[in-house]
Design a protein around this motif. Structure first.
Motif, PDB file in Angstrom:
ATOM      1  N   GLY A  24       0.750  -1.196  -0.180  1.00 29.99           N
ATOM      2  CA  GLY A  24       0.090   0.104   0.088  1.00 29.99           C
ATOM      3  C   GLY A  24       0.970   1.152  -0.027  1.00 29.99           C
ATOM      4  O   GLY A  24       2.029   1.203   0.402  1.00 29.99           O
ATOM      5  N   LYS A  26       1.155   5.668   1.099  1.00 33.92           N
ATOM      6  CA  LYS A  26       0.517   6.862   1.864  1.00 33.92           C
ATOM      7  C   LYS A  26      -0.389   7.389   0.874  1.00 33.92           C
ATOM      8  O   LYS A  26      -1.554   8.111   1.515  1.00 33.92           O
ATOM      9  CB  LYS A  26       1.623   7.574   2.293  1.00 33.92           C
ATOM     10  CG  LYS A  26       2.400   7.126   3.338  1.00 33.92           C
ATOM     11  CD  LYS A  26       3.418   7.996   3.833  1.00 33.92           C
ATOM     12  CE  LYS A  26       4.380   7.563   5.004  1.00 33.92           C
ATOM     13  NZ  LYS A  26       5.182   8.387   5.449  1.00 33.92           N
ATOM     14  N   SER A  27      -0.242   7.788  -0.122  1.00 35.82           N
ATOM     15  CA  SER A  27      -1.046   8.608  -1.118  1.00 35.82           C
ATOM     16  C   SER A  27      -2.365   7.894  -1.404  1.00 35.82           C
ATOM     17  O   SER A  27      -3.018   8.730  -1.963  1.00 35.82           O
ATOM     18  CB  SER A  27      -0.046   9.123  -2.325  1.00 35.82           C
ATOM     19  OG  SER A  27      -0.119   7.975  -3.208  1.00 35.82           O
ATOM     20  N   PRO A  29      -4.857   6.185   0.680  1.00 38.41           N
ATOM     21  CA  PRO A  29      -5.069   5.369   2.130  1.00 38.41           C
ATOM     22  C   PRO A  29      -6.296   4.280   1.753  1.00 38.41           C
ATOM     23  O   PRO A  29      -7.319   4.583   0.891  1.00 38.41           O
ATOM     24  CB  PRO A  29      -5.630   6.564   2.974  1.00 38.41           C
ATOM     25  CG  PRO A  29      -5.705   7.836   2.065  1.00 38.41           C
ATOM     26  CD  PRO A  29      -5.099   7.473   0.756  1.00 38.41           C
ATOM     27  N   GLY A  30      -5.959   3.220   2.472  1.00 37.15           N
ATOM     28  CA  GLY A  30      -7.176   1.994   2.300  1.00 37.15           C
ATOM     29  C   GLY A  30      -6.937   1.162   1.224  1.00 37.15           C
ATOM     30  O   GLY A  30      -7.533   0.029   1.163  1.00 37.15           O
ATOM     31  N   GLU A  55      -9.905  -2.166  -0.812  1.00 37.90           N
ATOM     32  CA  GLU A  55     -10.379  -0.875  -0.984  1.00 37.90           C
ATOM     33  C   GLU A  55     -10.553  -0.185   0.634  1.00 37.90           C
ATOM     34  O   GLU A  55     -10.874   1.103   0.494  1.00 37.90           O
ATOM     35  CB  GLU A  55     -11.401  -0.490  -1.832  1.00 37.90           C
ATOM     36  CG  GLU A  55     -11.533  -1.010  -3.149  1.00 37.90           C
ATOM     37  CD  GLU A  55     -12.490  -0.995  -4.059  1.00 37.90           C
ATOM     38  OE1 GLU A  55     -13.157   0.398  -4.170  1.00 37.90           O
ATOM     39  OE2 GLU A  55     -13.039  -1.788  -4.725  1.00 37.90           O
ATOM     40  N   ASP A  56     -10.605  -1.037   1.509  1.00 37.26           N
ATOM     41  CA  ASP A  56     -11.032  -0.566   2.834  1.00 37.26           C
ATOM     42  C   ASP A  56      -9.990  -0.731   3.775  1.00 37.26           C
ATOM     43  O   ASP A  56     -10.336  -1.391   4.956  1.00 37.26           O
ATOM     44  CB  ASP A  56     -12.489  -1.022   3.164  1.00 37.26           C
ATOM     45  CG  ASP A  56     -12.416  -2.620   3.110  1.00 37.26           C
ATOM     46  OD1 ASP A  56     -11.447  -3.117   2.929  1.00 37.26           O
ATOM     47  OD2 ASP A  56     -13.838  -3.155   3.248  1.00 37.26           O
ATOM     48  N   GLY A  57      -8.687  -0.802   3.619  1.00 34.69           N
ATOM     49  CA  GLY A  57      -7.616  -1.080   4.411  1.00 34.69           C
ATOM     50  C   GLY A  57      -7.316  -2.501   4.994  1.00 34.69           C
ATOM     51  O   GLY A  57      -6.934  -2.781   5.890  1.00 34.69           O
ATOM     52  N   GLN A  76      -2.685   8.423  -6.818  1.00 25.98           N
ATOM     53  CA  GLN A  76      -3.426   8.357  -5.658  1.00 25.98           C
ATOM     54  C   GLN A  76      -4.381   7.134  -5.481  1.00 25.98           C
ATOM     55  O   GLN A  76      -5.456   7.310  -4.805  1.00 25.98           O
ATOM     56  CB  GLN A  76      -4.030   9.877  -5.242  1.00 25.98           C
ATOM     57  CG  GLN A  76      -3.041  10.766  -5.197  1.00 25.98           C
ATOM     58  CD  GLN A  76      -3.838  12.255  -4.837  1.00 25.98           C
ATOM     59  OE1 GLN A  76      -4.586  12.410  -5.587  1.00 25.98           O
ATOM     60  NE2 GLN A  76      -3.000  13.227  -4.389  1.00 25.98           N
TER      61      GLN A  76
END
Length: 170
Positions: A24, A26-27, A29-30, A55-57, A76
């Motif tokens: 993953g 940082k740009s 998230p999730g 898509e949800d971490g 992103q």
């Protein structure tokens, strides 16, 4: 791990250096991408592995490709570029919708392209896909080697002119 009909999704995190890790940026998230297998245990057999996206971490996961893949996230999270991992291929795939729709790019053989032959493709063993550190851009570098000669290859992919939309004011 996701329960499904008495089976679970088992993901390689960073446990096997021979496979791409859970990834993953940082740009985005999730958004996470990982290689794993569905079953009662985590398989190391490439024929039993697939590539998945969350898509949800990591709460839920969706299958996006059969087999292990090397991957990179850009724009992103709006652009994912992938290639088969540890397999000779002349294809790179990319998606603007987190793996619901895939588009393909083939590697032209540079020696044949110089002669005007635009239909001769070059299969390489992709070892990495990288981009600038912020992962906000549209430019990717594919790094690999020839399957027999181990001669190094790189390909620059620039998506900055694609999939743009006209801005509209209110």
């Amino acid at each position: 791990t996701i329960l499904h009909q008495e089976c679970t999704l088992n993901l390689h995190l960073m446990d096997n250096p021979a496979l791409p890790p859970l990834y993953g940026v940082k740009s985005a998230p999730g958004i996470l991408i990982a290689v794993g297998s569905v079953g009662h245990y985590l398989s190391n057999n490439p024929q039993e592995l697939s590539t998945f996206v969350s898509e949800d971490g990591g709460l839920t996961w969706r299958h996006i490709a059969d087999g292990p893949h090397m991957y990179e996230i850009g724009d992103q999270g709006g652009l994912i570029v992938m290639a088969e991992f540890k397999k000779t291929t002349d294809l790179v795939k990319f998606t603007y919708d987190l793996g619901r729709t895939w588009y393909f790019i083939r590697f032209l053989d540079p020696s044949q392209a110089a002669k005007g032959n635009k239909s001769a493709y070059k299969a390489i063993l992709v070892s990495n896909i990288i981009m600038e550190p912020s992962n906000n851009g549209h430019q990717f570098l594919i790094i690999g080697s020839g399957p027999k000669t181990h001669k190094g290859y790189s390909a620059h992919l620039d998506f900055s002119e694609y999939h743009t939309r006209e801005c509209k004011g209110y």
